[in-house]
Enzyme design. Structure first.
Site, PDB file in Angstrom:
ATOM      1  N   ASP A   1      -7.275   4.233   9.744  1.00  0.00           N
ATOM      2  CA  ASP A   1      -8.667   3.911   9.418  1.00  0.00           C
ATOM      3  C   ASP A   1      -8.786   2.570   8.692  1.00  0.00           C
ATOM      4  O   ASP A   1      -9.813   1.909   8.766  1.00  0.00           O
ATOM      5  CB  ASP A   1      -9.275   5.012   8.550  1.00  0.00           C
ATOM      6  CG  ASP A   1      -9.566   6.264   9.367  1.00  0.00           C
ATOM      7  OD1 ASP A   1      -9.680   6.149  10.594  1.00  0.00           O
ATOM      8  OD2 ASP A   1      -9.684   7.349   8.776  1.00  0.00           O
TER       9      ASP A   1
ATOM     10  N   HIS B   1       0.798  -1.215   0.000  1.00  0.00           N
ATOM     11  CA  HIS B   1       0.000   0.000   0.000  1.00  0.00           C
ATOM     12  C   HIS B   1       0.838   1.276   0.000  1.00  0.00           C
ATOM     13  O   HIS B   1       0.285   2.374   0.102  1.00  0.00           O
ATOM     14  CB  HIS B   1      -0.949   0.015   1.205  1.00  0.00           C
ATOM     15  CG  HIS B   1      -2.138  -0.870   1.022  1.00  0.00           C
ATOM     16  ND1 HIS B   1      -2.089  -2.221   1.254  1.00  0.00           N
ATOM     17  CD2 HIS B   1      -3.400  -0.614   0.596  1.00  0.00           C
ATOM     18  CE1 HIS B   1      -3.272  -2.752   0.991  1.00  0.00           C
ATOM     19  NE2 HIS B   1      -4.080  -1.809   0.591  1.00  0.00           N
TER      20      HIS B   1
ATOM     21  N   GLU C   1     -13.426  12.583  13.717  1.00  0.00           N
ATOM     22  CA  GLU C   1     -13.011  12.748  12.340  1.00  0.00           C
ATOM     23  C   GLU C   1     -14.121  13.454  11.576  1.00  0.00           C
ATOM     24  O   GLU C   1     -15.304  13.203  11.805  1.00  0.00           O
ATOM     25  CB  GLU C   1     -12.712  11.381  11.708  1.00  0.00           C
ATOM     26  CG  GLU C   1     -11.908  11.444  10.428  1.00  0.00           C
ATOM     27  CD  GLU C   1     -11.309  10.091  10.067  1.00  0.00           C
ATOM     28  OE1 GLU C   1     -10.224   9.763  10.574  1.00  0.00           O
ATOM     29  OE2 GLU C   1     -11.941   9.357   9.291  1.00  0.00           O
TER      30      GLU C   1
END
Length: 465
Positions: free
Chosen positions: A171, A104, A304
């Site tokens: 997240d 990633h 958030e």
């Protein structure tokens, strides 16, 4: 109509563009540029040079960068990685080495042109890493020693069996521990507990070159013994107390100073229950005012913000929070205002405290990032992390990339101070501006821990013009 107002003047911005269409095509003709002696080492049978392995390691998340490595190392032990870096360091023309976790990383961080990509997940598959071990000590409390190749979802699963959990998350949990600690590791918990890099007690690091801090080894009685403590490609344990320069360099260091093979992660008791609330706003000023008030005056565990626009559904890939009736009301608000703002808050509570969850009166201190770490943030007490998370097809990703560049240009021209969370620059000047006052320290650390520029060459930090 929603009132208009200026955007926050200080923020961190990160862009993720993820083409949905995979690349189809042939790799160009390839001759292995590695020194032939490497194939006589003990790690030779773990070096993959077949087209499948090379193709997988030739692109990173988003399919925007394409760089062909000479080989992929699939280690069965940490010593395999040590041996690889030692060999590169000893060669007259060292080759680059980059660690790849779950794939990633973006913009070349996990890539090595004509070098070797280390497939860290192989440690997990072969049982050669440090695994996950939960412990407790009077000085540290609960903690977990976790292999750098482990995914955060695995850390959560294992620690929950002990009634514990890390205090700071990303997240998305299908990321490697070593990968997020090389950047920062941020989420809606960062205002309360700090980023993941602020919740590490200790690490084991494989460096490009390192002279071990002799103050840690107080049993050394003769200078003749110091030769045993000087290493290239060595596995070094570091913390705030021991080899602290390496410790702070690696945290947020973009893989430039070492490969993380173990991290000692802060744990706390996992909550019995949580209350999850989403608040909707049509006015941006009220939205940001409440957000800043909440992080400074209430004992929340997660906060958030996000935007809901007409072209985006109220529920996203992360959750299905809003019911069908709520979605109908949101659609009505969107038709009136064009855009609405959402605060997502979470409060942990015990079985007997449910009546007091809605009346949280405790005060807390907003967490400040440790400036000794390599990660950089805007020079302000309060700043926003703004994410643009968009997907596109392979043929039209450049449109979004151009929009991202335009956003950065607007910030620069308007004097809006910002830092890229997943930084990408093509010039040395760009990297110098990114690190600002930390640039000289960043350079000095590279000279100390990886003077031959072996580690993580793909971003071009030290070979840009």
């Amino acid at each position: 109509m929603a009132k208009t107002c200026s955007i926050p003047a200080y923020f961190i911005v990160f862009f993720i563009i993820s083409p949905l269409i995979s690349i189809v095509g042939k790799l160009s003709p390839w001759t292995n540029p590695l020194p032939p002696e490497i194939f006589s080492l003990d790690i030779a049978n773990k070096l993959r040079v077949d087209l499948d392995a090379i193709k997988t390691a030739s692109t990173d998340f988003g399919n925007l960068v394409h760089v062909t490595p000479a080989a992929v190392l699939r280690p069965s032990s940490i010593n395999d990685i040590v041996d690889l870096i030692k060999f590169s360091h000893s060669h007259s023309v060292p080759f680059g080495v980059a660690a790849r976790g779950h794939g990633h990383s973006s913009r070349g961080q996990a890539m090595a042109d004509n070098g070797v990509v280390v497939d860290m997940s192989s440690l997990n598959n072969n049982g050669g890493g440090d695994g996950i071990r939960v412990s407790w000590s009077p000085a540290l409390g609960f903690y977990a020693d976790v292999g750098g190749e482990k995914l955060w979802i695995d850390v959560l699963s294992d620690t929950l069996e002990h009634g514990l959990a890390p205090v700071s998350w990303t997240d998305y949990l299908y990321l490697s521990v070593g990968g997020t600690l090389s950047n920062a590791g941020i989420s809606g918990q960062s205002f309360r507990y700090g980023p993941q890099i602020s919740n590490v007690h200790e690490m084991d690091i494989i460096t490009g070159e390192y002279n071990v801090d002799i103050h840690r080894f107080w049993l050394v009685t003769s200078l003749s013994h110091l030769g045993d403590l000087l290493g290239t490609g060595e596995l070094v344990t570091c913390s705030k107390q021991w080899n602290s320069e390496l410790f702070f360099a690696v945290l947020g260091g973009l893989g430039q100073f070492g490969i993380i093979t173990r991290a000692r992660i802060v744990l706390d008791k996992a909550p019995n229950r949580v209350k999850w609330v989403r608040l909707l706003y049509s006015d941006f000023s009220t939205f940001t005012r409440d957000q800043e008030k909440l992080i400074s005056t209430t004992a929340l565990e997660y906060l958030e913000g996000s935007l809901i626009m007409q072209q985006s559904p109220p529920n996203n890939w992360r959750s299905s929070f809003f019911s069908l009736s709520d979605q109908s009301r949101i659609a009505s608000l969107l038709s009136q205002h064009g855009i609405i703002y959402c605060l997502e808050v979470v409060k942990y509570y015990e079985h007997l405290s449910i009546d007091t969850v809605d009346e949280v009166l405790a005060f807390l201190s907003v967490w400040m990032w440790d400036d000794r770490m390599s990660a950089v943030i805007p020079d302000e007490d309060t700043f926003y992390c703004v994410g643009f998370l968009r997907s596109t097809g392979f043929n039209d990703w450049e449109v979004l990339d151009d929009q991202n560049k335009e956003i950065l240009q607007v910030c620069e021209k308007s004097g809006i101070k910002m830092k890229q969370y997943l930084p990408h620059y093509k010039t040395k000047e760009g990297w110098m501006n990114h690190f600002g006052s930390k640039w000289n320290t960043f350079q000095d650390r590279k000279s100390q821990f990886d003077p031959k520029m072996i580690l993580s060459p793909g971003q071009g930090i030290f070979n840009s013009v």
